[in-house]
Write an enzyme that holds these catalytic residues in place. Sequence first.
Site, PDB file in Angstrom:
ATOM      1  N   LYS A   3      29.864  51.944  72.553  1.00 14.61           N
ATOM      2  CA  LYS A   3      28.958  51.430  73.595  1.00 14.61           C
ATOM      3  C   LYS A   3      29.784  50.748  74.701  1.00 14.61           C
ATOM      4  O   LYS A   3      29.484  50.881  75.886  1.00 14.61           O
ATOM      5  CB  LYS A   3      27.946  50.435  73.002  1.00 14.61           C
ATOM      6  CG  LYS A   3      26.895  51.043  72.092  1.00 14.61           C
ATOM      7  CD  LYS A   3      25.962  52.033  72.773  1.00 14.61           C
ATOM      8  CE  LYS A   3      25.023  51.417  73.781  1.00 14.61           C
ATOM      9  NZ  LYS A   3      24.035  52.402  74.293  1.00 14.61           N
ATOM     10  N   THR A   8      24.219  46.967  74.673  1.00 16.36           N
ATOM     11  CA  THR A   8      24.016  46.013  73.583  1.00 16.36           C
ATOM     12  C   THR A   8      24.888  44.771  73.753  1.00 16.36           C
ATOM     13  O   THR A   8      25.940  44.818  74.403  1.00 16.36           O
ATOM     14  CB  THR A   8      24.376  46.718  72.252  1.00 16.36           C
ATOM     15  OG1 THR A   8      24.395  45.757  71.207  1.00 16.36           O
ATOM     16  CG2 THR A   8      25.765  47.360  72.297  1.00 16.36           C
ATOM     17  N   ASP A   9      24.481  43.686  73.092  1.00 23.14           N
ATOM     18  CA  ASP A   9      25.310  42.468  73.086  1.00 23.14           C
ATOM     19  C   ASP A   9      26.540  42.631  72.199  1.00 23.14           C
ATOM     20  O   ASP A   9      27.476  41.840  72.285  1.00 23.14           O
ATOM     21  CB  ASP A   9      24.482  41.250  72.629  1.00 23.14           C
ATOM     22  CG  ASP A   9      23.893  41.373  71.232  1.00 23.14           C
ATOM     23  OD1 ASP A   9      24.062  42.427  70.574  1.00 23.14           O
ATOM     24  OD2 ASP A   9      23.234  40.408  70.786  1.00 23.14           O
ATOM     25  N   GLU A  10      26.546  43.674  71.336  1.00 24.57           N
ATOM     26  CA  GLU A  10      27.661  43.812  70.386  1.00 24.57           C
ATOM     27  C   GLU A  10      28.986  44.101  71.078  1.00 24.57           C
ATOM     28  O   GLU A  10      30.046  43.949  70.469  1.00 24.57           O
ATOM     29  CB  GLU A  10      27.361  44.907  69.357  1.00 24.57           C
ATOM     30  CG  GLU A  10      26.119  44.607  68.558  1.00 24.57           C
ATOM     31  CD  GLU A  10      26.054  45.318  67.219  1.00 24.57           C
ATOM     32  OE1 GLU A  10      27.044  45.932  66.804  1.00 24.57           O
ATOM     33  OE2 GLU A  10      24.987  45.254  66.593  1.00 24.57           O
ATOM     34  N   TYR A  17      30.658  51.601  66.440  1.00 25.97           N
ATOM     35  CA  TYR A  17      29.450  51.643  67.288  1.00 25.97           C
ATOM     36  C   TYR A  17      29.657  50.830  68.559  1.00 25.97           C
ATOM     37  O   TYR A  17      29.475  51.322  69.681  1.00 25.97           O
ATOM     38  CB  TYR A  17      28.227  51.115  66.508  1.00 25.97           C
ATOM     39  CG  TYR A  17      27.075  50.729  67.422  1.00 25.97           C
ATOM     40  CD1 TYR A  17      26.352  51.704  68.111  1.00 25.97           C
ATOM     41  CD2 TYR A  17      26.730  49.387  67.619  1.00 25.97           C
ATOM     42  CE1 TYR A  17      25.311  51.344  68.976  1.00 25.97           C
ATOM     43  CE2 TYR A  17      25.690  49.030  68.468  1.00 25.97           C
ATOM     44  CZ  TYR A  17      24.982  50.020  69.140  1.00 25.97           C
ATOM     45  OH  TYR A  17      23.959  49.659  70.000  1.00 25.97           O
TER      46      TYR A  17
HETATM   47  P1  NAD Z   1      17.570  54.811  67.856  1.00 21.39           P
HETATM   48  O1  NAD Z   1      18.707  55.204  66.979  1.00 21.39           O
HETATM   49  O2  NAD Z   1      16.295  54.371  67.241  1.00 21.39           O
HETATM   50  O3  NAD Z   1      17.195  56.015  68.852  1.00 21.39           O
HETATM   51  C1  NAD Z   1      18.179  56.781  69.498  1.00 21.39           C
HETATM   52  C2  NAD Z   1      17.481  58.000  70.088  1.00 21.39           C
HETATM   53  O4  NAD Z   1      18.480  58.779  70.779  1.00 21.39           O
HETATM   54  C3  NAD Z   1      16.855  58.928  69.034  1.00 21.39           C
HETATM   55  O5  NAD Z   1      15.576  59.341  69.455  1.00 21.39           O
HETATM   56  C4  NAD Z   1      17.820  60.104  68.968  1.00 21.39           C
HETATM   57  O6  NAD Z   1      17.177  61.327  68.619  1.00 21.39           O
HETATM   58  C5  NAD Z   1      18.342  60.142  70.397  1.00 21.39           C
HETATM   59  N1  NAD Z   1      19.663  60.774  70.490  1.00 21.39           N
HETATM   60  C6  NAD Z   1      20.757  60.528  69.706  1.00 21.39           C
HETATM   61  N2  NAD Z   1      21.773  61.324  70.072  1.00 21.39           N
HETATM   62  C7  NAD Z   1      21.328  62.062  71.127  1.00 21.39           C
HETATM   63  C8  NAD Z   1      21.927  63.051  71.952  1.00 21.39           C
HETATM   64  N3  NAD Z   1      23.199  63.438  71.768  1.00 21.39           N
HETATM   65  N4  NAD Z   1      21.195  63.598  72.942  1.00 21.39           N
HETATM   66  C9  NAD Z   1      19.892  63.216  73.137  1.00 21.39           C
HETATM   67  N5  NAD Z   1      19.269  62.289  72.369  1.00 21.39           N
HETATM   68  C10 NAD Z   1      19.989  61.725  71.383  1.00 21.39           C
HETATM   69  O7  NAD Z   1      18.157  53.703  68.821  1.00 21.39           O
HETATM   70  P2  NAD Z   1      17.451  52.411  69.442  1.00 21.39           P
HETATM   71  O8  NAD Z   1      17.554  51.307  68.483  1.00 21.39           O
HETATM   72  O9  NAD Z   1      16.146  52.805  69.984  1.00 21.39           O
HETATM   73  O10 NAD Z   1      18.465  52.100  70.639  1.00 21.39           O
HETATM   74  C11 NAD Z   1      18.287  52.704  71.920  1.00 21.39           C
HETATM   75  C12 NAD Z   1      19.399  52.223  72.847  1.00 21.39           C
HETATM   76  O11 NAD Z   1      19.350  50.805  72.950  1.00 21.39           O
HETATM   77  C13 NAD Z   1      20.801  52.549  72.346  1.00 21.39           C
HETATM   78  O12 NAD Z   1      21.591  52.910  73.454  1.00 21.39           O
HETATM   79  C14 NAD Z   1      21.295  51.248  71.720  1.00 21.39           C
HETATM   80  O13 NAD Z   1      22.701  51.150  71.805  1.00 21.39           O
HETATM   81  C15 NAD Z   1      20.600  50.239  72.609  1.00 21.39           C
HETATM   82  N6  NAD Z   1      20.302  48.934  71.992  1.00 21.39           N
HETATM   83  C16 NAD Z   1      19.659  48.865  70.786  1.00 21.39           C
HETATM   84  C17 NAD Z   1      19.325  47.617  70.254  1.00 21.39           C
HETATM   85  C18 NAD Z   1      18.579  47.472  68.937  1.00 21.39           C
HETATM   86  O14 NAD Z   1      18.422  46.359  68.443  1.00 21.39           O
HETATM   87  N7  NAD Z   1      18.074  48.560  68.339  1.00 21.39           N
HETATM   88  C19 NAD Z   1      19.671  46.450  70.953  1.00 21.39           C
HETATM   89  C20 NAD Z   1      20.360  46.563  72.167  1.00 21.39           C
HETATM   90  C21 NAD Z   1      20.651  47.812  72.682  1.00 21.39           C
HETATM   91  O1  DAU Z   2      22.783  43.328  68.620  1.00 21.13           O
HETATM   92  C1  DAU Z   2      22.195  44.520  69.044  1.00 21.13           C
HETATM   93  C2  DAU Z   2      22.387  45.567  67.973  1.00 21.13           C
HETATM   94  O2  DAU Z   2      21.472  45.244  66.926  1.00 21.13           O
HETATM   95  C3  DAU Z   2      22.141  46.977  68.481  1.00 21.13           C
HETATM   96  O3  DAU Z   2      23.094  47.286  69.448  1.00 21.13           O
HETATM   97  C4  DAU Z   2      22.223  47.977  67.322  1.00 21.13           C
HETATM   98  O4  DAU Z   2      21.903  49.275  67.790  1.00 21.13           O
HETATM   99  C5  DAU Z   2      21.212  47.568  66.271  1.00 21.13           C
HETATM  100  O5  DAU Z   2      21.310  48.429  65.160  1.00 21.13           O
HETATM  101  C6  DAU Z   2      21.462  46.132  65.831  1.00 21.13           C
HETATM  102  O6  DAU Z   2      22.723  46.034  65.122  1.00 21.13           O
HETATM  103  P1  DAU Z   2      22.886  45.117  63.810  1.00 21.13           P
HETATM  104  O7  DAU Z   2      24.028  45.620  63.022  1.00 21.13           O
HETATM  105  O8  DAU Z   2      22.875  43.674  64.170  1.00 21.13           O
HETATM  106  O9  DAU Z   2      21.452  45.453  63.087  1.00 21.13           O
HETATM  107  P2  DAU Z   2      21.087  45.705  61.547  1.00 21.13           P
HETATM  108  O10 DAU Z   2      19.599  45.681  61.462  1.00 21.13           O
HETATM  109  O11 DAU Z   2      21.809  46.875  60.993  1.00 21.13           O
HETATM  110  O12 DAU Z   2      21.652  44.412  60.842  1.00 21.13           O
HETATM  111  C7  DAU Z   2      21.185  43.115  61.212  1.00 21.13           C
HETATM  112  C8  DAU Z   2      21.956  42.112  60.377  1.00 21.13           C
HETATM  113  O13 DAU Z   2      21.532  42.240  59.011  1.00 21.13           O
HETATM  114  C9  DAU Z   2      23.451  42.326  60.369  1.00 21.13           C
HETATM  115  O14 DAU Z   2      24.107  41.048  60.300  1.00 21.13           O
HETATM  116  C10 DAU Z   2      23.708  43.093  59.080  1.00 21.13           C
HETATM  117  C11 DAU Z   2      22.637  42.575  58.152  1.00 21.13           C
HETATM  118  N1  DAU Z   2      22.128  43.545  57.147  1.00 21.13           N
HETATM  119  C12 DAU Z   2      21.757  44.785  57.575  1.00 21.13           C
HETATM  120  C13 DAU Z   2      21.275  45.714  56.671  1.00 21.13           C
HETATM  121  C14 DAU Z   2      20.893  47.106  57.120  1.00 21.13           C
HETATM  122  C15 DAU Z   2      22.017  43.156  55.818  1.00 21.13           C
HETATM  123  O15 DAU Z   2      22.323  42.018  55.450  1.00 21.13           O
HETATM  124  N2  DAU Z   2      21.532  44.083  54.941  1.00 21.13           N
HETATM  125  C16 DAU Z   2      21.190  45.355  55.296  1.00 21.13           C
HETATM  126  O16 DAU Z   2      20.799  46.158  54.404  1.00 21.13           O
END
Ligand code: NAD
Ligand code: DAU
Length: 352
Positions: free
Chosen positions: A162, A132-134, A158
């Site tokens: 990562k 992730t970019d975080e 988180y």
């Molecule tokens: P998600 O939470 O939707 O899915 C995570 C999946 O991993 C689920 O299916 C869960 O059952 C599985 N999982 C969790 N713990 C596990 C374990 N111990 N063993 C096996 N499986 C397990 O997450 P996502 O949003 O799809 O993110 C996927 C990946 O991409 C993550 O590594 C996250 O850090 C990264 N990522 C997410 C975003 C985003 O915006 N969602 C952006 C950049 C990177």
């Molecule tokens: O940047 C990549 C990341 O993006 C991934 O690594 C994470 O897995 C993914 O969950 C996401 O993280 P964020 O914290 O940015 O996503 P989220 O959707 O939780 O929140 C997006 C923005 O909105 C953040 O600034 C927090 C804000 N927010 C979120 C929720 C859930 C609100 O204002 N209200 C809310 O109820």
Amino acid sequence: MILVTGGAGFIGSNFVLQWCLNSDEPVINLDALTYAGNLENLQSLKDTAQHTFVHGDITDADLLSSLFSKYQPRAVVHFAAESHVDRSIHGPEAFVHTNVNGTFRLLEAARAYWGSLSDAEKAAFRFLHVSTDEVYGTLEPEDPPFTETTPYAPNSPYSASKAASDHLVRAYHHTYGFPTLTTNCSNNYGPYHFPEKLIPLCIHNALAGKPLPIYGDGQQIRDWLFVEDHCSAIRRVLEAGRLGETYNVGGWNEKANLDVVQTLCRILDEEQPRADGHSYSEQVTFVKDRPGHDRRYAIDARKIERELGWKPAETFDTGIRKTVRWYLDHQDWVTNVTTGAYRDWLGKQYGN
Ligand code: NAD
Ligand code: DAU
């Protein structure tokens, strides 16, 4: 074949679906089915021999080693993680367990298997770590976007977990010559996004007549990428990325949270107007800010474009419309994932 972890989650399931559309190569999908994993996402593959689902945990060393010997994958694409920042604030332990220990176990099992391969198989093997970019921390308004050389400065449990996993992956390449690739992507949105995250939560709450919770002043900036673009970037890095390298992936779509939610409201006003004729934007509600809330993320995605020729196919306008349409057309999916455990989470995070 390839081994995917976390392929029942949001991005992982989009990746598996896209993989099966674009290739005949089999996929082994290992997922623990936590609250975020959902086999319904993969329903369209249920009669496809190309996809094999394995219910299991990436921290289970014996399971991992038996999967590597049984299936002999040529690559691992590692998505499995705890992914929600707010949950990491309430309970960081699960994040260290899965994101740090789980990635370590997976690296160990993959390295042992890789060590047993012939020279040609070794040279072809890839371990792609999805990050992730975080990990780069937060930006000031005038700062340039994150590049691959921006120093790590994670601010939440988180992102710290990562970052730790990224460092392990880096070290395995540097120390053992293990063939790793890492992608650091910005915020994804699209189909199968669990409604704890901003975009699907607000679509769900809007339609249910509930408040749209905006943390703090809503001026925090995220750089949004349609999930299918993230998946195509991962396929491209797997195919042609340089070993040991990291690639930033992003959509050049910096938006303030309040603007994102107002855009959702405008699209919903057109697509499914409220019965009383008012705008969904009346449901916007400012709530307590996230502790340690990062102010701005932005990705410089020039390296992956220059070296691998990857660019996103969707703009924010096209991707967000597709996303809203998908949620309107898949209300059953939303109903099925917003169960008792989901309601418990809302109570914990937002109170009443
Ligand atoms: P998600 O939470 O939707 O899915 C995570 C999946 O991993 C689920 O299916 C869960 O059952 C599985 N999982 C969790 N713990 C596990 C374990 N111990 N063993 C096996 N499986 C397990 O997450 P996502 O949003 O799809 O993110 C996927 C990946 O991409 C993550 O590594 C996250 O850090 C990264 N990522 C997410 C975003 C985003 O915006 N969602 C952006 C950049 C990177
Ligand atoms: O940047 C990549 C990341 O993006 C991934 O690594 C994470 O897995 C993914 O969950 C996401 O993280 P964020 O914290 O940015 O996503 P989220 O959707 O939780 O929140 C997006 C923005 O909105 C953040 O600034 C927090 C804000 N927010 C979120 C929720 C859930 C609100 O204002 N209200 C809310 O109820």
